[in-house]
Structures are given as structure tokens and as C-alpha cells.
Design a protein around this motif. Structure first.
Motif, short mmCIF file in Angstrom:
data_model
loop_
_atom_site.label_atom_id
_atom_site.label_comp_id
_atom_site.label_asym_id
_atom_site.label_seq_id
_atom_site.Cartn_x
_atom_site.Cartn_y
_atom_site.Cartn_z
N TYR A 95 -5.97 4.24 3.81
CA TYR A 95 -6.78 2.98 3.64
C TYR A 95 -7.83 2.80 4.59
O TYR A 95 -7.55 2.85 5.90
CB TYR A 95 -5.52 1.89 3.77
N TYR A 134 -8.86 2.38 -1.11
CA TYR A 134 -7.32 2.49 -1.11
C TYR A 134 -7.24 3.89 -1.97
O TYR A 134 -7.49 4.00 -3.12
CB TYR A 134 -6.71 1.47 -1.63
N TYR A 185 -9.52 3.46 9.57
CA TYR A 185 -8.41 3.89 8.33
C TYR A 185 -7.11 3.82 9.08
O TYR A 185 -6.86 4.00 10.35
CB TYR A 185 -8.80 5.20 7.87
N LYS A 206 0.85 -1.38 -0.12
CA LYS A 206 -0.04 0.02 -0.20
C LYS A 206 0.82 1.36 0.05
O LYS A 206 0.42 2.54 0.54
CB LYS A 206 -0.84 -0.11 1.19
N THR A 210 -0.94 7.27 2.08
CA THR A 210 -1.63 6.35 1.69
C THR A 210 -2.90 6.30 2.80
O THR A 210 -2.57 6.56 3.90
CB THR A 210 -1.28 5.05 1.71
#
Length: 154
Positions: free
Chosen positions: A125, A103, A137, A35, A123
Motif C-alpha cells: 500500500y 493498493y 508504503y 487491505k 499487500t
């Protein structure tokens, strides 16, 4: 976890295996699996291959924009972690939006960034609960990451 990708890049460069198209795809697959907020692009000329980084995903609205509470929570935690917030938010990028899992890469203007464009990214997520009463998250990636570029000559 994050340093693993940089270690892979260095090992590939030192072993001169990076010019192999299959290894290039594997490298980006591992970035996606971890990720990371970036992917490598490949530019070829007759005598060289250049690997450089781009932000993952496509510019698009964040799933977090649907909930003021979620959006404000994410921005607040990015500001605590990295020091930049809503005023520095340049764009949100969608890597994937699937049922209950989102994502994304959020890109910020950042004077401390080690990139030429003075941008940094996190990032974001997100996983929604099945009853959609809550979304958890994670923020992934260092605040001012430096991703190496590579040039291979024949």
C-alpha cells in the motif's frame, strides 16, 4: 488486524450465515477495508455454496516499477520480512490506483506457503506525497497466510 478477518470467517461459518449473498459481500468489503491480499469467490451448485480465496486485484504492472529506488526498497523489505525477493516475484496485481494512493498485491513463489499453489502474497500500500518527491508504503499481511475455504450444503 489481520486475524480479525479470519475470526469473521469462522464466526460466519459457525453461525451458518455465510450462505447469504449480502453477508458474502460484507465479508469481502471488510477484507478490502483491511487491505487484505485476498478476496473470497463464491461458486454455487444446486446443493452447495463454496467459498474459496483468490488474490485481490488484476494482474498489472506495479506503480513501484516507475522508481528503481522505491521498487528496490519494497523488495528488500519483503525479503527481510518474509524471506522471498525479486527471484520469487510471480506477479503484481493492482487492486486500485487512485491519485497518489496505490493498493497492490505482490504474489511470490513460496515453498513454505500453506496454499496448494505454493504462493504467498503481500499487500503493498503506497502513498505518494502531493509534490511526488517521496512515496511511503506499508507491507500488509502475514508471510505464509492460510485462508480457510468453506462449503455450505443445503
Amino acid at each position: 488486524m489481520f486475524n480479525r478477518g479470519l475470526l469473521i470467517a469462522i464466526c460466519m461459518a459457525l453461525s451458518a450465515c455465510a450462505s447469504n449473498q449480502q453477508n458474502f459481500a460484507e465479508f469481502n468489503r471488510q477484507f478490502a477495508e483491511a487491505k487484505f491480499p485476498v478476496r473470497y469467490t463464491l461458486e454455487k451448485t444446486e446443493t452447495t455454496e463454496i467459498w474459496d480465496t483468490v488474490w485481490a486485484g488484476e494482474v498489472a504492472p506495479s506503480a513501484a516499477f516507475r522508481s528503481d529506488v522505491l521498487f528496490e526498497g519494497i523488495i528488500t523489505n519483503i525479503e527481510k520480512k518474509c524471506g522471498y525477493g525479486l527471484d520469487e516475484l510471480v506477479e503484481t496485481r493492482v487492486v486500485s490506483h487512485e491519485a497518489l494512493v496505490f493498493y497492490e498485491v505482490w504474489v511470490f513463489a513460496d515453498e513454505k506457503s500453506k496454499r496448494k499453489d505454493k504462493r504467498s502474497a503481500q499487500t503493498v500500500y503506497m502513498e505518494a506525497w502531493p509534490d511526488q518527491t517521496r512515496t511511503e508504503y506499508q507491507l500488509i499481511g502475514p508471510c505464509q497466510a492460510s485462508y480457510p475455504s468453506f462449503m455450505f450444503s443445503e
